[in-house]
Write a protein that holds these residues in place. Structure first.
Motif, short mmCIF file in Angstrom:
data_model
loop_
_atom_site.label_atom_id
_atom_site.label_comp_id
_atom_site.label_asym_id
_atom_site.label_seq_id
_atom_site.Cartn_x
_atom_site.Cartn_y
_atom_site.Cartn_z
N HIS A 413 30.85 36.66 52.30
CA HIS A 413 31.92 37.11 51.25
C HIS A 413 33.35 37.31 51.86
O HIS A 413 33.27 37.74 52.89
CB HIS A 413 31.31 38.20 50.65
CG HIS A 413 30.12 38.02 49.60
ND1 HIS A 413 30.21 38.19 48.11
CD2 HIS A 413 29.08 38.03 50.33
CE1 HIS A 413 28.90 38.02 48.02
NE2 HIS A 413 28.21 37.77 49.02
N GLY A 419 32.98 40.10 46.78
CA GLY A 419 34.21 39.17 47.07
C GLY A 419 33.63 37.54 46.94
O GLY A 419 32.37 37.42 46.80
N PRO A 420 34.79 36.77 46.74
CA PRO A 420 34.19 35.27 46.84
C PRO A 420 33.09 35.04 47.87
O PRO A 420 33.33 35.08 49.05
CB PRO A 420 35.46 34.54 46.92
CG PRO A 420 36.51 35.78 46.29
CD PRO A 420 36.03 36.80 46.76
N ILE A 422 31.98 32.10 50.18
CA ILE A 422 32.20 31.02 50.75
C ILE A 422 31.10 30.18 51.24
O ILE A 422 31.20 28.90 51.66
CB ILE A 422 33.27 31.04 51.87
CG1 ILE A 422 32.75 32.02 52.93
CG2 ILE A 422 34.58 31.89 51.17
CD1 ILE A 422 33.70 32.10 54.21
N GLY A 445 36.54 27.32 50.81
CA GLY A 445 37.45 28.29 50.49
C GLY A 445 37.76 29.63 51.45
O GLY A 445 38.32 30.48 51.45
#
Length: 477
Positions: A413, A419-420, A422, A445
């Motif tokens: 993350h 969070g995003p 990856i 990302g």
């Protein structure tokens, strides 16, 4: 399924203090070598009574010293415990290892490292190595300083060493402590003496440092040609003369020579209770790293957050400055800590026991692989790294892993725990081989600078896997 993440305790993002949250570490001493700071610490470990309740720290069973290091002062690599005293230790004559000090010099063209330690309060020993993280040996097979050493016969507590390698290559050791009965104002128990050229012997007679209200915790540094002896004041609760150090504070004296004479100047760091609401002894080390000065010290912040502040201490770091006149302004200890000095390069192989923040993990030295690994990885456990610079982008992530019975998933993350994502890497359940393997997954990302979180998911109440190291690969490589 939503993973229930473990809660951080003690060291909480974005704070830098205490330095690590997965182990304790007291009486810090700093050694700068290359582009890293190495911190050596008394390895506080929980003691339990017959009912399994955490007892007050007795220090009596501590026979290892732990070491962590960092290039950026926020992400710290755990190098594990050094076996110092006892049957399994390098110094088998010793029973304890407290309050280390470390020194680096060059002898016969080779880097040599020396680790000094207190065998309870009865003497000081020394280990040597060709590396700041060992392996360590006992070069003399006995104590370096005992009460038979000239000039130390009347020292109450023969412990808490600090060492200085002066600009001319000569070494000095500072030590001592305790309060003879009724002598709170002038204990006369602080000492300094020269080290031999081999750094494993002492020369001459120890000189008294007349430190007012001395208690323990020798410290030494040199700035602008001035020698600074620092120490912790005692806890005498009676009337003190004006200008005396208050109880349990770090005080300092100055001299134009490493052996003195010394002039008392004042105090620079109040007791941890003033800042963190949990008191105790005060122990510190002052050091320079790159162009700035720092003070490492301990406080019971992690154990307080865990509800067990019974003398179990953790190392902290804050900035220290010198005024032009040589005086040191008072330091404000806090949870925030210090600024990150450099970004973490994810394209180098990073030991898994490198952490900015963490929860639900432990570390231990594993002989099968000779590595200080992240172990006891549980569902919802995680490791956070601060300021990771992915540059123009990463394309894959690789990890050295040892599968356990359950196996699990390692999620990557960015920015925060939720969070995003990856990338995700599946770690299969163990097949009985007990071998470290390299696993790899694609990522998307990851560009620029982010905090990175390794989040562990899998079957609850089971250890999922063990991690040795990880590394990203840049796009196009």
């Amino acid at each position: 399924m939503t993973t229930q993440l473990k809660q951080a305790a003690g060291k909480v993002q974005p704070n830098g203090n205490p330095l690590v949250a997965h182990r304790y570490g007291a009486d810090p001493y700093a050694l700068v070598f290359g582009d890293r700071v190495y911190l050596y610490m008394t390895n506080d470990a929980l003691e339990y009574d017959e009912n399994g309740v955490v007892k007050e720290n007795s220090y009596s069973s501590i026979n290892t010293i732990t070491v962590i290091s960092s290039a950026d002062l926020v992400n710290w690599t755990d190098h594990g415990p050094i076996a110092v005293a006892g049957p399994e230790g390098a110094a088998k004559w010793a029973t304890q290892s407290w309050a280390p000090a470390a020194l680096h010099t060059v002898i016969d063209g080779k880097d040599k490292f020396f680790l000094y330690f207190a065998n309870n309060a009865s003497g000081i020993g020394v280990l040597s190595s060709d590396s700041p993280v060992g392996p360590w040996v006992d070069p003399i097979g006995e104590a370096l300083i005992l009460r038979s050493t000239p000039g130390v016969e009347d020292v109450t507590w023969l412990f808490d060493p600090a060492v200085l390698l002066d600009d001319d290559g000569k070494g000095y050791i500072y030590f001592g402590g305790g309060v003879p009965e009724g002598q709170f104002a002038e204990p006369g128990t602080a000492r300094v003496m020269p080290l031999g050229e081999d750094m494993t012997s002492v020369a001459g007679t120890a000189a008294v440092i007349p430190a007012p209200f001395m208690f323990e915790d020798a410290g030494i540094h040199k700035w602008n040609g001035v020698y600074y002896y620092t120490y912790c004041s005692n806890f005498y609760d009676g009337q003190r003369p004006e200008g005396s150090p208050p109880a349990g504070e770090i005080a300092y004296m100055t001299s134009s020579s490493p052996m003195g004479p010394w002039t008392y100047q004042g105090t620079i760091l109040k007791n941890p209770g003033h800042f963190f609401g949990v008191s105790g002894n005060n122990h510190h080390a002052v050091f320079q790293f790159h162009d700035s000065w720092y003070i490492a010290y301990h406080a019971q912040t992690l154990s307080k957050a865990q509800g067990i502040a019974n003398g179990y201490r953790s190392t902290h770091l804050n900035r220290l400055t010198h005024h032009e006149d040589g005086s040191i302004p008072e330091i404000h200890a806090d949870y925030e800590g210090v600024q990150q000095l450099a970004m973490l390069n994810p394209y180098e192989r990073i030991p898994a026991a490198t952490m900015g923040w963490s929860a639900g993990v432990k570390t231990e030295y594993l002989a099968e692989g000779g590595v200080q690994a992240v172990t006891d990885v549980e569902q919802g456990g995680w490791i956070g790294l601060s300021g990771v610079d992915f540059g123009s982008g990463a394309e894959s992530f690789q990890v050295s892993v040892l599968s356990l019975e359950a196996g699990g998933v390692l999620e990557l993350h960015l920015d925060e725990l939720a969070g995003p994502v990856i990338g995700r890497l599946t770690v299969p359940a163990a097949d009985g081989s007990q071998e470290w393997v390299e696993l790899k997954t694609e990522v998307q990302g990851a560009e620029g600078v982010h905090n990175l979180y390794l989040v562990f998911t899998g079957e609850s109440n089971k250890s999922l896997f063990k991690l040795a190291a990880w590394q990203f690969t840049a796009q196009g490589h």
